[in-house]
Design an enzyme around this catalytic site. Sequence first.
Site, PDB file in Angstrom:
ATOM      1  N   GLY A  90       0.810  -1.208   0.000  1.00  8.53           N
ATOM      2  CA  GLY A  90       0.000   0.000   0.000  1.00  8.53           C
ATOM      3  C   GLY A  90       0.844   1.258   0.000  1.00  8.53           C
ATOM      4  N   LYS A 106       3.368   4.144  -1.402  1.00 13.96           N
ATOM      5  CA  LYS A 106       3.373   4.851  -2.669  1.00 13.96           C
ATOM      6  C   LYS A 106       4.805   5.058  -3.175  1.00 13.96           C
ATOM      7  CE  LYS A 106      -0.860   7.422  -1.547  1.00 13.96           C
ATOM      8  NZ  LYS A 106      -1.452   8.778  -1.342  1.00 13.96           N
ATOM      9  N   LEU A 113       6.478   8.198  -9.212  1.00 14.30           N
ATOM     10  CA  LEU A 113       6.829   7.898 -10.590  1.00 14.30           C
ATOM     11  C   LEU A 113       8.016   8.718 -11.086  1.00 14.30           C
ATOM     12  CD1 LEU A 113       3.328   7.370 -12.201  1.00 14.30           C
ATOM     13  CD2 LEU A 113       5.276   5.839 -12.465  1.00 14.30           C
ATOM     14  N   VAL A 114       8.311   9.808 -10.416  1.00 16.16           N
ATOM     15  CA  VAL A 114       9.503  10.586 -10.761  1.00 16.16           C
ATOM     16  C   VAL A 114      10.348  10.738  -9.504  1.00 16.16           C
ATOM     17  CG1 VAL A 114      10.426  12.757 -11.648  1.00 16.16           C
ATOM     18  CG2 VAL A 114       8.293  11.852 -12.580  1.00 16.16           C
ATOM     19  N   GLY A 115      11.571  10.232  -9.561  1.00 13.19           N
ATOM     20  CA  GLY A 115      12.481  10.324  -8.433  1.00 13.19           C
ATOM     21  C   GLY A 115      13.738  11.073  -8.808  1.00 13.19           C
ATOM     22  N   PHE A 116      14.598  11.251  -7.831  1.00 17.23           N
ATOM     23  CA  PHE A 116      15.845  11.980  -8.033  1.00 17.23           C
ATOM     24  C   PHE A 116      17.012  11.016  -7.920  1.00 17.23           C
ATOM     25  CE2 PHE A 116      19.345  14.760  -6.409  1.00 17.23           C
ATOM     26  CZ  PHE A 116      19.443  15.588  -7.525  1.00 17.23           C
ATOM     27  N   GLY A 117      17.750  10.842  -9.025  1.00 18.63           N
ATOM     28  CA  GLY A 117      18.922   9.986  -9.016  1.00 18.63           C
ATOM     29  C   GLY A 117      20.120  10.703  -8.430  1.00 18.63           C
ATOM     30  N   ASP A 158      16.915   8.259  -4.842  1.00 21.83           N
ATOM     31  CA  ASP A 158      17.556   6.986  -5.155  1.00 21.83           C
ATOM     32  C   ASP A 158      19.053   7.056  -4.881  1.00 21.83           C
ATOM     33  OD1 ASP A 158      17.367   4.243  -6.613  1.00 21.83           O
ATOM     34  OD2 ASP A 158      19.033   5.288  -7.604  1.00 21.83           O
ATOM     35  N   TYR A 199      27.903   4.554  -4.773  1.00 21.42           N
ATOM     36  CA  TYR A 199      28.084   5.925  -5.252  1.00 21.42           C
ATOM     37  C   TYR A 199      29.058   6.720  -4.378  1.00 21.42           C
ATOM     38  CZ  TYR A 199      23.780   4.906  -7.885  1.00 21.42           C
ATOM     39  OH  TYR A 199      22.829   4.347  -8.706  1.00 21.42           O
ATOM     40  N   LYS A 222      21.262   0.598  -2.071  1.00 23.80           N
ATOM     41  CA  LYS A 222      21.584  -0.660  -2.743  1.00 23.80           C
ATOM     42  C   LYS A 222      22.788  -1.341  -2.080  1.00 23.80           C
ATOM     43  CE  LYS A 222      20.251   1.660  -7.051  1.00 23.80           C
ATOM     44  NZ  LYS A 222      20.411   3.044  -6.590  1.00 23.80           N
ATOM     45  N   HIS A 276      22.196  -4.516  -5.941  1.00 20.35           N
ATOM     46  CA  HIS A 276      22.616  -3.660  -7.051  1.00 20.35           C
ATOM     47  C   HIS A 276      22.826  -4.442  -8.348  1.00 20.35           C
ATOM     48  CE1 HIS A 276      24.641   0.525  -7.582  1.00 20.35           C
ATOM     49  NE2 HIS A 276      24.015   0.160  -8.680  1.00 20.35           N
TER      50      HIS A 276
END
Length: 354
Positions: free
Chosen positions: A62, A64, A67-71, A93, A98, A125, A158
């Site tokens: 349930g 959310k 649909l648009v995230g920040f890499g 993300d 990294y 990850k 990953h």
Amino acid sequence: MSIGMQTTAGLSTSGPAAALREDRTGVWNGPAPVGSTGRTQTGAETAAAAAPQSEFLLLRSGAKLPLVGFGTYKVDQADSVRCAIAEGYRHIDCASFYGNEETIGEGMADFIRQGHRSELFVTSKIWNDAHRPKLVRASCEKSIKDLGCEYLDLLLMHWPEAWQPDSGMPGKPDDTVTIQQTWEAMEELVDRGLVRHLGVSNFSVKQVEELLDYARIKPVANQVELHPFLPQRKLVGVCARKGVHCIAFSPLGHSDPGVINNHVLKEVAQELKRTSAQVCLKWNVQRGVPVIPRSQNPKNIKANIDGIFHWVLPRAAKAKLDTLDSGIRKVNAEWHDWGDVEEGGASKPSKVLA
């Protein structure tokens, strides 16, 4: 919209929206994938396009998933994260590989201190050299500490590759641990309350199916490279039907100028009075695939999310973009064997249905 994906707001079981659902084939929220036939847009499609698209997917729990995230790959400025949050990004993300999770955490800190942690969806990850069970937990705990986020909303494996600890890049294969053992260690992190959801990255159809066979806690996501030049329709469709949402990394082609400057993409963007990047992102979002574009340019950070849910790609525009499918990866690790992309799922070619 495929089984398990909720990507439209208020679709009823009758009327124009229902007619549009019945007309669709494949994984596409809107105009059906009809290749380059260029069919005229129907009244049902026009009516459906008038309603804004939902801004998230619903996971099994349930929760959310935006649909648009920040890499955050190669993001080295906390202000970039602050800018993204201010512009409305809620999926951040990250990855231990990294090497910048402290910086990303600094960028999220004020928002979290203000009591808004629950509004964020934070992903990290497990890197290849931390697949051994004890290292899985240590990696997760370090990510949580560096990010300052209390828990992870999503933890991904990953790559389906296990390397010996501290064995370099690329690392030496670690034959002492299996993917199943790594996954079971990740499941324990959910049991302990450190992680809310689990997923994978760079997994093939076959690898996802194998994981689903033994997973006690099922994966909710498979993060892979997706853009008009690499649609991976079979992977997206099979995963969706099994309740695993594909998330698009490098949705703008991994900064390859040949993607954004492609003449077909630019032509569609000009027709729709959008930028090439906006069209490229919308192509995934409209088929219910979350995207995680990366930028440190405030103008681009804003443009990548601004108004994206309030317009649609018409059928004719999508038909043009379908011609860009080349199957070429922009992120292609030489040490990883991608195998046969047709292996697993239904035994049929991964093509657009006419």
